[in-house]
Write an enzyme that holds these catalytic residues in place. Sequence first.
Site, PDB file in Angstrom:
ATOM      1  N   ASN A  11       0.818  -1.212   0.106  1.00  0.00           N
ATOM      2  CA  ASN A  11      -0.011   0.008   0.054  1.00  0.00           C
ATOM      3  C   ASN A  11       0.948   1.231  -0.081  1.00  0.00           C
ATOM      4  O   ASN A  11       2.515   1.708   0.354  1.00  0.00           O
ATOM      5  CB  ASN A  11      -0.566   0.342   1.232  1.00  0.00           C
ATOM      6  CG  ASN A  11      -2.375  -1.217   1.306  1.00  0.00           C
ATOM      7  OD1 ASN A  11      -2.481  -1.186   0.384  1.00  0.00           O
ATOM      8  ND2 ASN A  11      -2.504  -1.805   2.468  1.00  0.00           N
ATOM      9  N   ALA A 249       4.670   0.286  11.980  1.00  0.00           N
ATOM     10  CA  ALA A 249       4.866  -0.702  11.002  1.00  0.00           C
ATOM     11  C   ALA A 249       6.409  -2.235  12.638  1.00  0.00           C
ATOM     12  O   ALA A 249       6.659  -2.256  12.530  1.00  0.00           O
ATOM     13  CB  ALA A 249       6.146   0.200   9.968  1.00  0.00           C
ATOM     14  N   ALA A 250       6.309  -1.700  13.890  1.00  0.00           N
ATOM     15  CA  ALA A 250       6.474  -1.687  15.090  1.00  0.00           C
ATOM     16  C   ALA A 250       6.706  -3.529  14.576  1.00  0.00           C
ATOM     17  O   ALA A 250       7.424  -4.082  14.771  1.00  0.00           O
ATOM     18  CB  ALA A 250       6.660  -1.340  16.069  1.00  0.00           C
ATOM     19  N   GLY A 251       5.284  -3.712  14.562  1.00  0.00           N
ATOM     20  CA  GLY A 251       4.204  -5.809  14.320  1.00  0.00           C
ATOM     21  C   GLY A 251       5.327  -5.728  13.217  1.00  0.00           C
ATOM     22  O   GLY A 251       5.765  -7.048  13.504  1.00  0.00           O
ATOM     23  N   ASP A 252       5.291  -5.450  11.739  1.00  0.00           N
ATOM     24  CA  ASP A 252       5.361  -5.904  11.113  1.00  0.00           C
ATOM     25  C   ASP A 252       7.598  -6.139  11.325  1.00  0.00           C
ATOM     26  O   ASP A 252       8.001  -6.654  10.412  1.00  0.00           O
ATOM     27  CB  ASP A 252       5.585  -4.767  10.111  1.00  0.00           C
ATOM     28  CG  ASP A 252       3.392  -4.925   8.606  1.00  0.00           C
ATOM     29  OD1 ASP A 252       3.103  -5.830   9.820  1.00  0.00           O
ATOM     30  OD2 ASP A 252       3.272  -4.052   9.177  1.00  0.00           O
ATOM     31  N   ARG A 285      11.930   6.068  15.576  1.00  0.00           N
ATOM     32  CA  ARG A 285      11.461   6.676  14.165  1.00  0.00           C
ATOM     33  C   ARG A 285      10.180   6.776  13.469  1.00  0.00           C
ATOM     34  O   ARG A 285       9.275   6.420  14.192  1.00  0.00           O
ATOM     35  CB  ARG A 285      12.902   5.722  13.297  1.00  0.00           C
ATOM     36  CG  ARG A 285      14.322   5.538  13.670  1.00  0.00           C
ATOM     37  CD  ARG A 285      14.804   4.575  13.082  1.00  0.00           C
ATOM     38  NE  ARG A 285      15.732   4.077  13.119  1.00  0.00           N
ATOM     39  CZ  ARG A 285      16.870   3.532  12.931  1.00  0.00           C
ATOM     40  NH1 ARG A 285      16.026   2.280  12.134  1.00  0.00           N
ATOM     41  NH2 ARG A 285      17.904   3.014  13.137  1.00  0.00           N
ATOM     42  N   GLY A 287       7.615   6.888   9.867  1.00  0.00           N
ATOM     43  CA  GLY A 287       7.752   6.439   9.162  1.00  0.00           C
ATOM     44  C   GLY A 287       7.406   4.687   9.453  1.00  0.00           C
ATOM     45  O   GLY A 287       7.389   4.408  10.570  1.00  0.00           O
TER      46      GLY A 287
END
Length: 298
Positions: A11, A249-252, A285, A287
Site C-alpha cells: 500500500n 510498522a513495529a509489529g511488522d 523513528r 515512518g
Amino acid sequence: MKQVIVFGSLNMDLTIRCERMPQQGETVEGNNFLSNPGGKGGNQAVAAAKFGAPTKMIACVGEDVFGKKLLEVLQGYRVDCGEVRVSETGQTGVAIITCHEGDNRIILSPGTNHELRAADVKEVLGRIVSPGDIFVTQYECEQNTVLASLEYARELGMYTIFNPAPAKIIPEKYYPFIDLLVVNQTEAKYQTGIFPQEEESCKKAIESMRRLGAKQVIITLGSRGSIFNVGETLYSVPAERVEVVDTTAAGDTFIGVLSACLAEEKEIEESVRYATKAAALTIMRYGAQQAIPYREEV
C-alpha cells in the site's frame, strides 16, 4: 540460509495531520503530509531483507505512480520483486490516514491487493521454493487466497508464519498448516475469546490456539514484550525501554526480523530477542519502511 517468501499487501500510505477532525461537509487545514510505502506484506519483507535474509515478495500493484514507487523502494532494500504482478486494470492499494492528537482515522482501499487468487500464488510457490524456506503471510490480501496459500506452502515443506491481521477468524481446518502463529492481544482475543494480559490468561490463549493445530504461538504484548511456547513450556522476552516516537510498522518489523532469524536456523528464543530489539529501534523513528533498522543496527 533459507529464503523468506512474503505473500502480502503493498500500500501507499498517505498521512496528514490536522488541528481537529473535520465535520461533515467541512474543510480544515492540514500539515506534515507524508506519502510512505507501506502495507503489512511490504513492511515485513523489508524487515527481513534489511536483516540480511534473501527475500522474495509475492504481491500485486497497479500500473500507476504508486505501484512504480512501491516496487522501486522495495528493490532498493534488496527485496526480490520478480514475482510481483503489475495489473493493467486495477489500482494500487492506498491507505489514507488522518492524524489528530494520537487519534488516527484510516480509510483503506485494498485495490490490487485483492486481485491475486490461490492459483496465482500456488503457481509462483511451485516454481521458486525449496523445502524449509520460510513463508510469511497476513490477512490484508483476499482471505481465501491467504488460507489456501498457507495450506499449499505447508504441502511444499515450507515453514509457515501467519499474522492474522487485520483481525479475522482463522477457520479451524487451517490451523494445522500454521507452524508459527504471531498475534497481538487484540488478535488473540479475536481468535480465542481470551484477552491475554497476565501469564495465566496468556497461557490459556496459547493453549487454545495450539489445540486447534497451530504448532507454536507468539503473543506480542506491546510495552510488556512477548510470550511464546516451546513445546509445553512458556517463555517471555521483555520489551526494550526506549523513547516512543512512532509505533508504525513495529509489529511488522518484529515478524520480518523473526522470519529472517528463523531462515538462519536460529532458535526461537534468540530469534524473538533479535525481533524485539529491531521493533524497539523502529518505534524510535518516524515512518514505516524507512524506520526499520538494518542488521548492523540491531
